[in-house]
Motif scaffolding. Structure first.
Motif, short mmCIF file in Angstrom:
data_model
loop_
_atom_site.label_atom_id
_atom_site.label_comp_id
_atom_site.label_asym_id
_atom_site.label_seq_id
_atom_site.Cartn_x
_atom_site.Cartn_y
_atom_site.Cartn_z
N PHE A 197 0.83 -1.20 0.00
CA PHE A 197 0.00 0.00 0.00
C PHE A 197 0.87 1.25 0.00
N GLN A 198 1.98 1.21 0.71
CA GLN A 198 2.89 2.34 0.69
C GLN A 198 3.50 2.53 -0.71
N ALA A 199 3.71 1.42 -1.43
CA ALA A 199 4.19 1.53 -2.81
C ALA A 199 3.14 2.21 -3.69
N LEU A 200 1.86 1.90 -3.45
CA LEU A 200 0.79 2.56 -4.20
C LEU A 200 0.79 4.06 -3.89
N CYS A 201 0.90 4.42 -2.64
CA CYS A 201 0.93 5.85 -2.27
C CYS A 201 2.11 6.55 -2.93
N ALA A 202 3.25 5.86 -3.00
CA ALA A 202 4.44 6.46 -3.61
C ALA A 202 4.23 6.69 -5.10
N LEU A 203 3.56 5.75 -5.78
CA LEU A 203 3.29 5.91 -7.21
C LEU A 203 2.37 7.11 -7.45
N LEU A 204 1.39 7.30 -6.56
CA LEU A 204 0.54 8.48 -6.68
C LEU A 204 1.34 9.75 -6.45
N MET A 237 -5.34 10.31 -0.43
CA MET A 237 -5.59 11.73 -0.69
C MET A 237 -4.38 12.57 -0.27
N ARG A 238 -3.71 12.18 0.80
CA ARG A 238 -2.50 12.90 1.18
C ARG A 238 -1.40 12.72 0.13
N ALA A 239 -1.34 11.53 -0.44
CA ALA A 239 -0.29 11.24 -1.42
C ALA A 239 -0.42 12.11 -2.65
N ASN A 240 -1.64 12.24 -3.17
CA ASN A 240 -1.85 13.08 -4.35
C ASN A 240 -3.34 13.18 -4.66
N PRO A 241 -4.02 14.20 -4.19
CA PRO A 241 -5.46 14.31 -4.42
C PRO A 241 -5.83 14.54 -5.88
N GLU A 242 -4.85 14.92 -6.71
CA GLU A 242 -5.12 15.14 -8.13
C GLU A 242 -5.15 13.85 -8.93
N GLN A 243 -4.82 12.72 -8.30
CA GLN A 243 -4.71 11.45 -9.01
C GLN A 243 -5.70 10.42 -8.46
N VAL A 244 -6.82 10.89 -7.93
CA VAL A 244 -7.81 10.02 -7.30
C VAL A 244 -9.17 10.24 -7.96
N SER A 280 -13.17 19.28 -2.50
CA SER A 280 -12.50 17.98 -2.65
C SER A 280 -13.39 17.00 -3.41
N ARG A 281 -14.67 17.02 -3.11
CA ARG A 281 -15.58 16.13 -3.83
C ARG A 281 -15.65 16.50 -5.31
N GLU A 282 -15.65 17.80 -5.59
CA GLU A 282 -15.69 18.20 -6.99
C GLU A 282 -14.40 17.79 -7.71
N ARG A 283 -13.27 17.86 -7.01
CA ARG A 283 -12.01 17.44 -7.63
C ARG A 283 -12.07 15.95 -8.00
N LEU A 285 -14.74 13.84 -8.14
CA LEU A 285 -15.89 13.41 -8.94
C LEU A 285 -15.94 14.05 -10.32
N VAL A 286 -15.37 15.24 -10.48
CA VAL A 286 -15.53 15.97 -11.74
C VAL A 286 -14.19 16.20 -12.44
N HIS A 287 -13.31 16.98 -11.82
CA HIS A 287 -12.11 17.45 -12.51
C HIS A 287 -11.12 16.33 -12.80
N ASN A 288 -10.87 15.47 -11.81
CA ASN A 288 -9.91 14.38 -12.04
C ASN A 288 -10.39 13.41 -13.12
N PRO A 289 -11.61 12.90 -13.05
CA PRO A 289 -12.03 11.99 -14.11
C PRO A 289 -12.17 12.65 -15.47
N ALA A 290 -12.52 13.94 -15.50
CA ALA A 290 -12.59 14.62 -16.79
C ALA A 290 -11.23 14.63 -17.47
N ARG A 291 -10.18 14.81 -16.67
CA ARG A 291 -8.83 14.82 -17.20
C ARG A 291 -8.36 13.41 -17.58
N LEU A 292 -8.62 12.44 -16.71
CA LEU A 292 -8.15 11.07 -16.95
C LEU A 292 -8.85 10.43 -18.13
N TYR A 293 -10.17 10.66 -18.26
CA TYR A 293 -10.95 9.97 -19.27
C TYR A 293 -11.29 10.85 -20.48
N ASP A 294 -10.75 12.07 -20.49
CA ASP A 294 -10.89 12.93 -21.66
C ASP A 294 -12.36 13.25 -21.95
#
Length: 296
Positions: A197-204, A237-244, A280-283, A285-294
């Motif tokens: 799990f710490q490896a996952l956090c590091a990748l984020l 979320m602490r690791a990287n809230p922009e990648q969740v 945070s919810r908007e990030r 639910l909206v902004h992160n998936p819009a970026r990831l899934y185009d």
């Protein structure tokens, strides 16, 4: 002979907050009608029919605008049930497919035009044994990686987070964004200090990987209120809230007999506890998936 899955709950707990415009369920599956989209003969479970319009009704019930459909292992490498759904709802849906070793550029281009933005590989094992039949492995992904990168796609990895300790460097070498399903399918009993799990956090934290804060019902099988999952979400979320991103995992396949089916309203409402502020919810639910899934 495979076991039939239980159907999803028909009555859901009402959302305790209103989803922001453009909110996305980033992980779900569709099946059938089976006369048109038959399941793979060799499969680990047998779901009921859950066609595209049923998923749209699921989104509407939670007040969500968008969704991401993932080809499930019960469909093998036949992605038509997903790609046809994307063509039916082009503004609302994106997709993740399971490629075959001989996938052509023409197929990749047709999938991209339909709304596909990534491929899924199945590396999920427990104690060295595969949990689900079907799916493709890392060798197929390695062979396809340059062509996927050229199209701006990502690799969605179904993996047990403890295996990231050994497989993480090989996955990073692909040169693709990585999306780790369901928080690495961590059993809460392992704790957030688990090396995987710490490896996952590091990748984020590196910006190499994303994850889906989904599958709370898989991480804590005892059922709601899933409070033991909270520290894992907080760490991600602490690791990287922009990648969740968040996903429901509708229609909750691989539940059998007397199992307690998860309530999608309860799973959605976890976001009120995990992400108590609207920004945070908007990030997530909206902004992160819009970026990831185009989604545009």
């Amino acid at each position: 002979m495979t076991r039939p899955c239980l159907p999803p709950l028909q009555t859901l707990t009402a959302p305790v907050f209103r989803a922001p415009a453009g909110a996305c369920d980033s992980h779900a599956h569709v099946f059938g009608p089976f006369a048109r989209y038959p399941l793979a003969m060799d499969r680990s479970y047998t779901p009921a029919e859950h066609p595209a319009d049923a998923f749209i009704a699921h989104l509407d019930a939670l007040g969500l605008t968008r969704g991401v459909l993932v080809t499930a292992s019960a469909s093998g490498t036949d992605n038509s049930v997903v790609t046809d759904a994307l063509r039916q709802y082009p503004t609302r849906l994106r997709g993740i497919v399971v490629p075959s070793p001989d996938t052509t550029d023409a197929e990749l281009d047709a999938w991209h035009a339909a709304g596909v933005r990534g491929v899924r590989i199945n590396l999920y094992q427990v104690d060295g044994h595969a949990v689900y039949r079907n799916g493709v492995g890392i060798q197929v992904l390695e062979a396809l990686a340059p062509r996927l990168a050229a199209r701006g796609w990502h690799a969605q990895i179904w993996i047990h987070a403890p295996d990231l300790v050994t497989l993480g460097p090989r996955l990073k070498a692909l040169g693709l964004p990585l999306v780790i399903d369901h928080m690495g399918r961590m059993a809460t009993s392992r704790g957030v200090a688990d090396p995987g799990f710490q490896a996952l956090c590091a990748l984020l934290a590196e910006g190499v990987a994303w994850t889906k804060i989904s599958g709370a019902d898989r991480l804590q099988p005892a059922g709601a209120p899933y409070e033991q999952v909270d520290p894992f979400v907080a760490a991600l979320m602490r690791a990287n809230p922009e990648q969740v991103v968040w996903g429901s995992d509708w229609p909750h396949i691989n539940y059998f007999e007397s199992a307690q089916m998860p309530d999608d309203g309860v799973l959605f409402n976890l976001l009120a506890r995990w992400l108590p502020d609207a920004a945070s919810r908007e990030r997530v639910l909206v902004h992160n998936p819009a970026r990831l899934y185009d989604f545009g």
